[in-house]
Design a protein around this motif. Structure first.
Motif, PDB file in Angstrom:
ATOM      1  N   THR A   1      80.441  94.223  85.289  1.00  0.00           N
ATOM      2  CA  THR A   1      81.890  94.041  85.160  1.00  0.00           C
ATOM      3  C   THR A   1      82.567  95.388  84.900  1.00  0.00           C
ATOM      4  N   ILE A   2      83.566  95.693  85.719  1.00  0.00           N
ATOM      5  CA  ILE A   2      84.375  96.898  85.498  1.00  0.00           C
ATOM      6  C   ILE A   2      85.677  96.429  84.843  1.00  0.00           C
ATOM      7  N   VAL A   3      85.968  96.986  83.669  1.00  0.00           N
ATOM      8  CA  VAL A   3      87.153  96.567  82.924  1.00  0.00           C
ATOM      9  C   VAL A   3      88.153  97.723  82.855  1.00  0.00           C
ATOM     10  N   ALA A   4      89.346  97.491  83.419  1.00  0.00           N
ATOM     11  CA  ALA A   4      90.404  98.502  83.352  1.00  0.00           C
ATOM     12  C   ALA A   4      91.164  98.306  82.041  1.00  0.00           C
ATOM     13  N   VAL A   5      91.156  99.313  81.173  1.00  0.00           N
ATOM     14  CA  VAL A   5      91.864  99.216  79.889  1.00  0.00           C
ATOM     15  C   VAL A   5      93.112 100.108  79.990  1.00  0.00           C
ATOM     16  N   GLY A   6      94.271  99.490  80.063  1.00  0.00           N
ATOM     17  CA  GLY A   6      95.502 100.277  80.220  1.00  0.00           C
ATOM     18  C   GLY A   6      96.619  99.426  80.759  1.00  0.00           C
TER      19      GLY A   6
ATOM     20  N   ILE B   1      93.057 100.548  69.880  1.00  0.00           N
ATOM     21  CA  ILE B   1      91.726 100.760  70.484  1.00  0.00           C
ATOM     22  C   ILE B   1      90.621 100.422  69.476  1.00  0.00           C
ATOM     23  N   ASN B   2      90.820 100.812  68.222  1.00  0.00           N
ATOM     24  CA  ASN B   2      89.820 100.489  67.190  1.00  0.00           C
ATOM     25  C   ASN B   2      89.636  98.981  67.055  1.00  0.00           C
ATOM     26  N   ARG B   3      90.756  98.272  67.000  1.00  0.00           N
ATOM     27  CA  ARG B   3      90.702  96.802  66.859  1.00  0.00           C
ATOM     28  C   ARG B   3      90.026  96.178  68.079  1.00  0.00           C
ATOM     29  N   LEU B   4      90.347  96.739  69.229  1.00  0.00           N
ATOM     30  CA  LEU B   4      89.771  96.238  70.489  1.00  0.00           C
ATOM     31  C   LEU B   4      88.253  96.408  70.501  1.00  0.00           C
ATOM     32  N   GLU B   5      87.809  97.596  70.102  1.00  0.00           N
ATOM     33  CA  GLU B   5      86.365  97.882  70.135  1.00  0.00           C
ATOM     34  C   GLU B   5      85.609  97.017  69.123  1.00  0.00           C
ATOM     35  N   ILE B   6      86.226  96.777  67.972  1.00  0.00           N
ATOM     36  CA  ILE B   6      85.589  95.903  66.965  1.00  0.00           C
ATOM     37  C   ILE B   6      85.447  94.481  67.522  1.00  0.00           C
ATOM     38  N   LYS B   7      86.515  93.997  68.144  1.00  0.00           N
ATOM     39  CA  LYS B   7      86.508  92.631  68.704  1.00  0.00           C
ATOM     40  C   LYS B   7      85.448  92.509  69.807  1.00  0.00           C
TER      41      LYS B   7
ATOM     42  N   MET C   1      75.908  94.562  82.392  1.00  0.00           N
ATOM     43  CA  MET C   1      76.561  95.559  81.537  1.00  0.00           C
ATOM     44  C   MET C   1      78.054  95.676  81.894  1.00  0.00           C
ATOM     45  N   ASN C   2      78.886  95.799  80.852  1.00  0.00           N
ATOM     46  CA  ASN C   2      80.316  96.007  81.084  1.00  0.00           C
ATOM     47  C   ASN C   2      80.637  97.498  81.015  1.00  0.00           C
ATOM     48  N   VAL C   3      81.483  97.945  81.918  1.00  0.00           N
ATOM     49  CA  VAL C   3      81.939  99.340  81.866  1.00  0.00           C
ATOM     50  C   VAL C   3      83.454  99.327  81.653  1.00  0.00           C
ATOM     51  N   TYR C   4      83.907  99.970  80.586  1.00  0.00           N
ATOM     52  CA  TYR C   4      85.335  99.984  80.234  1.00  0.00           C
ATOM     53  C   TYR C   4      85.938 101.317  80.667  1.00  0.00           C
ATOM     54  N   ILE C   5      86.981 101.234  81.492  1.00  0.00           N
ATOM     55  CA  ILE C   5      87.654 102.446  81.967  1.00  0.00           C
ATOM     56  C   ILE C   5      88.946 102.595  81.158  1.00  0.00           C
ATOM     57  N   TYR C   6      88.988 103.578  80.267  1.00  0.00           N
ATOM     58  CA  TYR C   6      90.178 103.816  79.441  1.00  0.00           C
ATOM     59  C   TYR C   6      91.114 104.780  80.160  1.00  0.00           C
ATOM     60  N   ASP C   7      92.385 104.420  80.245  1.00  0.00           N
ATOM     61  CA  ASP C   7      93.345 105.318  80.912  1.00  0.00           C
ATOM     62  C   ASP C   7      93.704 106.504  80.005  1.00  0.00           C
ATOM     63  N   ASP C   8      94.221 107.540  80.654  1.00  0.00           N
ATOM     64  CA  ASP C   8      94.617 108.782  79.948  1.00  0.00           C
ATOM     65  C   ASP C   8      95.539 108.522  78.757  1.00  0.00           C
ATOM     66  N   PHE C   9      96.535 107.664  78.992  1.00  0.00           N
ATOM     67  CA  PHE C   9      97.578 107.514  77.974  1.00  0.00           C
ATOM     68  C   PHE C   9      97.064 106.940  76.658  1.00  0.00           C
ATOM     69  N   LEU C  10      95.871 106.360  76.694  1.00  0.00           N
ATOM     70  CA  LEU C  10      95.315 105.773  75.465  1.00  0.00           C
ATOM     71  C   LEU C  10      94.807 106.851  74.502  1.00  0.00           C
ATOM     72  N   ASN C  11      94.771 108.107  74.970  1.00  0.00           N
ATOM     73  CA  ASN C  11      94.372 109.212  74.093  1.00  0.00           C
ATOM     74  C   ASN C  11      95.437 109.511  73.034  1.00  0.00           C
ATOM     75  N   LYS C  12      96.664 109.016  73.287  1.00  0.00           N
ATOM     76  CA  LYS C  12      97.749 109.265  72.327  1.00  0.00           C
ATOM     77  C   LYS C  12      97.432 108.571  71.001  1.00  0.00           C
ATOM     78  N   SER C  13      97.782 109.236  69.918  1.00  0.00           N
ATOM     79  CA  SER C  13      97.414 108.731  68.597  1.00  0.00           C
ATOM     80  C   SER C  13      98.000 107.350  68.288  1.00  0.00           C
ATOM     81  N   LYS C  14      99.148 107.040  68.923  1.00  0.00           N
ATOM     82  CA  LYS C  14      99.775 105.738  68.618  1.00  0.00           C
ATOM     83  C   LYS C  14      98.920 104.556  69.091  1.00  0.00           C
ATOM     84  N   TYR C  15      97.952 104.824  69.957  1.00  0.00           N
ATOM     85  CA  TYR C  15      97.091 103.736  70.438  1.00  0.00           C
ATOM     86  C   TYR C  15      95.764 103.645  69.674  1.00  0.00           C
ATOM     87  N   ASN C  16      95.530 104.579  68.714  1.00  0.00           N
ATOM     88  CA  ASN C  16      94.248 104.604  68.005  1.00  0.00           C
ATOM     89  C   ASN C  16      93.905 103.276  67.341  1.00  0.00           C
ATOM     90  N   ARG C  17      94.917 102.732  66.658  1.00  0.00           N
ATOM     91  CA  ARG C  17      94.684 101.490  65.916  1.00  0.00           C
ATOM     92  C   ARG C  17      94.327 100.340  66.878  1.00  0.00           C
TER      93      ARG C  17
END
Lengths: 248, 141
Positions: free
Chosen positions: A58-63, A19-25, A1-17
């Motif tokens: 797998t631990i994945v650092a996203v940020g 993150i969406n593309r990333l999750e779809i991929k 199983m993969n665990v994705y660690i999203y950093d705080d700054f990704l909560n900003k709206s400018k990263y929404n698109r």
């Protein structure tokens, strides 16, 4: 199983698109897994430790570099301190144009493109730098003036103003002779560049820095005070890397 | 060999570079090529090559395979093979070497000693023909 660690700054709206593309991929490639948001948890070490115990492979650092600094430390500590450590891979999905020099050196491309690297699972063991009770992957930096470095049987005194860099991993070298540090040689590269452009270079396994009142920055993320002892954990982290990494 | 022509290349091969603003105290022992442009007190030893820059000041006994010295050295120097002293070199101590080149202007205040092992091996080489001759005489008899 993969665990994705999203950093705080990704909560900003400018990263929404992004993150969406990333999750779809990730879903398309069958790499989806559990998502942990750093803003929502108080103790990242406990959270990652618990995920590893529950079977995270797998631990994945996203940020960015700071995300890597925070999450990798928990994985390294688990490997180093657990009585029966579970084999856990580490990966980085770099987000944003800046502050991703660690991913660059590992040959991992930005954002959605990083997913293909994760899928390819090209695995390498890299050394981990140790500074006191802290770990670092890329480098530690501090002002050079009046610093003393105690190394096996001798010491170096730096009088001039400049920068001391303790490098484990780097994409390219600013060092004289274009030496590219090897993060799998069991050594740290000390590079001293003074104001008058004088350069020094030495490769060592362990040493101590003494410097009055000077602070030291680890991976551009955390500030610690000297005196401090440095060392290396050889092959301390198993990491998924890209083809265009800076080392063999 | 670590020769004068590839001086500009020296940094690429060097495992350790001590810049002009650095002062080293203690026993500095390395395995690879070493470049010293600063000050060193204690001892300096490497199994490989050594380059000492013009502004360097060394107060130490030195051991190396090959060496190029352009700075000041106060101490004994033991070079296994080739030693090159530049015009700005100032040596205060005995020097042991197998081969040497000294540029005009270099100052040496000490003894120059050609490595003993080399002489011994030369003696052996000279003695070989005599032994062979003896063998030939014995065969004739």
């Amino acid at each position: 199983m993969n665990v994705y660690i999203y950093d705080d700054f990704l909560n900003k709206s400018k990263y929404n698109r992004t993150i969406n593309r990333l999750e779809i991929k990730l879903t398309d490639l069958g790499l989806n897994g559990k998502i942990i948001r750093l803003g929502a948890i108080k103790n990242i070490h406990d959270a990652i430790e618990s995920e590893i115990k529950n079977g995270a492979k797998t631990i994945v650092a996203v940020g960015n570099n700071e995300t890597v600094f925070k999450t990798a430390a928990a994985v390294i500590e688990h490997q180093a301190l657990s009585f029966v450590p579970q084999k856990t891979l580490f990966f980085i999905i770099p987000i944003g144009k800046n502050d991703n020099s660690i991913a660059d050196a590992l040959g991992i491309k930005r954002e959605v493109e990083a997913c293909n690297t994760l899928l390819a699972r090209r695995i390498k063991k890299i050394d981990i730098g140790v500074a006191g009770h802290n770990y670092f992957i890329e480098k530690a930096e501090m002002p050079s003036e009046n610093a003393i470095l105690e190394i096996d049987g001798y010491h170096l005194e730096v009088k001039e103003k400049g920068v001391i860099s303790i490098i484990n991993l780097a994409k390219k070298s600013n060092i004289i002779g274009e030496k590219i540090p090897k993060p799998n040689d069991g050594k740290l590269d000390i590079h001293i560049k003074t104001r008058d452009k004088e350069e020094s270079f030495i490769s060592v396994k362990s040493f101590k820095i003494i410097s009055k009142g000077q602070a030291l920055f680890l991976d551009d993320s955390v500030e610690i005070k000297t005196p401090i002892e440095f060392g290396v954990i050889p092959g301390g982290l198993e990491i998924v890397v890209g083809k265009e990494r800076s080392f063999e | 060999m670590f020769n004068k022509e590839n001086r500009t290349e020296k940094f690429k091969d060097a495992e350790t570079i001590i810049g002009g603003s650095i002062k080293v105290k203690g026993n500095f022992h390395g395995q690879g090529n070493i470049v010293i442009e600063g000050c060193l007190e204690g001892s300096l030893k490497t199994n490989a090559n050594l380059f000492i820059g013009e502004k360097a000041k060394i107060v130490a006994n030195i051991e190396a395979q090959d060496a190029i010295i352009n700075g000041e050295v106060y101490g004994q120097i033991k070079i296994k093979k080739y030693l090159s002293l530049g015009a700005s070199a100032k040596i205060f101590g005995d020097i042991q070497y197998e081969e040497i080149s000294v540029e005009k202007g270099a100052i040496i205040n000490g003894q120059l000693i050609v490595k003993q092992e080399n002489e011994a091996s030369k003696r052996k080489e000279h003695s070989k023909p005599e032994e062979e001759q003896e063998e030939l005489i014995e065969e004739k008899e």
